[in-house]
Structures are given as structure tokens and as C-alpha cells.
Enzyme design. Sequence first.
Site, PDB file in Angstrom:
ATOM      1  N   GLY A  20      84.838  37.295  19.481  1.00 18.43           N
ATOM      2  CA  GLY A  20      85.769  37.041  19.436  1.00 18.43           C
ATOM      3  C   GLY A  20      86.174  35.060  20.354  1.00 18.43           C
ATOM      4  N   SER A  21      85.270  34.435  20.452  1.00 15.14           N
ATOM      5  CA  SER A  21      86.124  33.102  20.065  1.00 15.14           C
ATOM      6  C   SER A  21      86.907  32.649  20.011  1.00 15.14           C
ATOM      7  CB  SER A  21      84.843  31.860  21.099  1.00 15.14           C
ATOM      8  OG  SER A  21      84.826  31.755  19.765  1.00 15.14           O
ATOM      9  N   ASN A  22      86.224  33.133  18.272  1.00 11.50           N
ATOM     10  CA  ASN A  22      87.273  32.329  17.008  1.00 11.50           C
ATOM     11  C   ASN A  22      88.506  32.812  16.509  1.00 11.50           C
ATOM     12  OD1 ASN A  22      85.933  30.712  15.474  1.00 11.50           O
ATOM     13  ND2 ASN A  22      84.349  31.374  15.662  1.00 11.50           N
ATOM     14  N   ILE A  97      78.373  43.991   6.253  1.00 15.69           N
ATOM     15  CA  ILE A  97      78.312  43.245   4.970  1.00 15.69           C
ATOM     16  C   ILE A  97      79.403  43.916   4.068  1.00 15.69           C
ATOM     17  CG2 ILE A  97      77.194  42.485   2.554  1.00 15.69           C
ATOM     18  CD1 ILE A  97      75.102  41.854   4.499  1.00 15.69           C
ATOM     19  N   HIS A 114      81.077  30.627   9.194  1.00 16.18           N
ATOM     20  CA  HIS A 114      79.998  30.887   9.071  1.00 16.18           C
ATOM     21  C   HIS A 114      79.158  29.464   9.566  1.00 16.18           C
ATOM     22  CE1 HIS A 114      75.665  31.748   7.817  1.00 16.18           C
ATOM     23  NE2 HIS A 114      75.670  30.765   8.026  1.00 16.18           N
TER      24      HIS A 114
HETATM   25  C1  GRF Z   1      80.733  32.140  14.955  1.00 13.24           C
HETATM   26  O1  GRF Z   1      79.277  31.300  15.388  1.00 13.24           O
HETATM   27  C2  GRF Z   1      80.313  32.429  13.565  1.00 13.24           C
HETATM   28  O2  GRF Z   1      80.138  31.117  12.922  1.00 13.24           O
HETATM   29  C3  GRF Z   1      79.854  33.184  13.186  1.00 13.24           C
HETATM   30  O3  GRF Z   1      80.122  34.234  14.554  1.00 13.24           O
HETATM   31  C4  GRF Z   1      80.332  33.328  16.100  1.00 13.24           C
HETATM   32  C5  GRF Z   1      81.532  34.383  16.149  1.00 13.24           C
HETATM   33  O4  GRF Z   1      81.481  33.575  17.227  1.00 13.24           O
HETATM   34  N1  GRF Z   1      80.090  33.955  12.043  1.00 13.24           N
HETATM   35  P1  GRF Z   1      83.250  34.727  18.333  1.00 13.24           P
HETATM   36  O5  GRF Z   1      82.906  36.030  17.843  1.00 13.24           O
HETATM   37  O6  GRF Z   1      84.155  33.843  17.412  1.00 13.24           O
HETATM   38  O7  GRF Z   1      82.831  33.562  19.962  1.00 13.24           O
END
Ligand code: GRF
Length: 194
Positions: A20-22, A97, A114
Site C-alpha cells: 500500500g505504498s501508493n 482481475i 503498472h
Molecule cells: C506497484 O509496483 C504497482 O505498480 C503494482 O503493484 C505495486 C503496488 O505497490 N501494480 P504498493 O502496494 O503500492 O506499495
Amino acid sequence: MPKLIGINKINIAVFISGSGSNFKNLISYSFKKKSNYKIQLVISSKATAKGLKYAKKFKIKKKIISYLNKEKAEKDILLALRKNKINLVCLAGFMKILSKNFIKKFKGKIINIHPSLLPKYKGLNTHQRAINNKEKYAGCTVHYVNSRLDSGKIILQKKVKILKTDTSITLKKRILKKEHILYPKALKKVLINL
Ligand code: GRF
């Protein structure tokens, strides 16, 4: 769906399955003065997803979805999206998916990040595959989600040079840093047109 103008914040749901870093990064951006969105809900396909800790920390509503039955899972998700008046879904490491049917119901309102320069390296293990193929560049892409895996219209991309010394781990780390810049930028672009 009505055009979203004025002071109304746009309600976003983030879907995660892992660290969940994003998700955390999108939360930070949502707190900025100029931000016009609010993360109203986080959906996780895993009860143990580490990213769920940010839901607790920032008091964001969370919903854990059991995927034992995909049809039921998607029904539950749709219900949660409607209940929370969600206008846009951001996938961020969501490892399930979504069905064609689901995507149709939320057409043009689901985006994903992605870790590759799409259309190259759809699917998994993108970093290792790029290294194995001796690519000069890897990177990340934010795109709309359509019914074909990692194939929707590209919103933004960022290139990352592959170093001779790179392993999939070091490359993944560097790309993730760029993801944290790219996703909020792409989101801003999408929100303007919503
Ligand atoms: C990221 O590399 C994203 O591009 C891919 O999954 C990963 C998720 O990372 N779809 P995080 O959980 O947000 O750290």
C-alpha cells in the site's frame, strides 16, 4: 453521473492487496490544499494487506473483500462503491482481475498503476522480465482499466534507466519511487476530465 464542479471533493476508492505504498502516497496528496479529491474508502482483497494500516492511521473507511466467490466479491464491492458515492476507483497493487461486467458498470472510472512501460510487460514479474531482455529502460504507467489486462488507454508514463548492476529488487525500488510521483500527477489529469 453528474459533472463534478465547485467545491465538492471527488470521492475516490483505492483498491489494494499488499504493502500500500501508493495508497499512502495518494492519501498524502489528498491532504494538500489544492487537492480536489478525498479517499473515501479502501478496498482490500486480503485481510492481512500491510497497506490497511494506513486506513487506520488516516481514518479511512476500509472494506475487506473475500474472493472465495468472485461474483459475490464484485457484488459486495459495487455495493460499497455505491454506498460511499465513489466517483473514481484507483487500483494500487490490487491483485485480482476485475470482470468485464464490473468494468462496464464503472466504465472510464477505473485507473491502475503498472510497473512497466506499457504496452511492454503486461502482467507479473515486470522488473525481472525487463532485465532478462536487456532493456535499456523500464518504468511505470498509469492507465485506464478496460476488459483486457493492462491494456487500457495510457494516461502517463515515466521511464527509469536500467543499470548494469540492477536486480529486480533494486529496479523495483527505483520504479516505486517514480510511481509515487506519477500516480498523483495522472490522477490530477483524470480528475480534470471526470
Ligand atoms: C506497484 O509496483 C504497482 O505498480 C503494482 O503493484 C505495486 C503496488 O505497490 N501494480 P504498493 O502496494 O503500492 O506499495
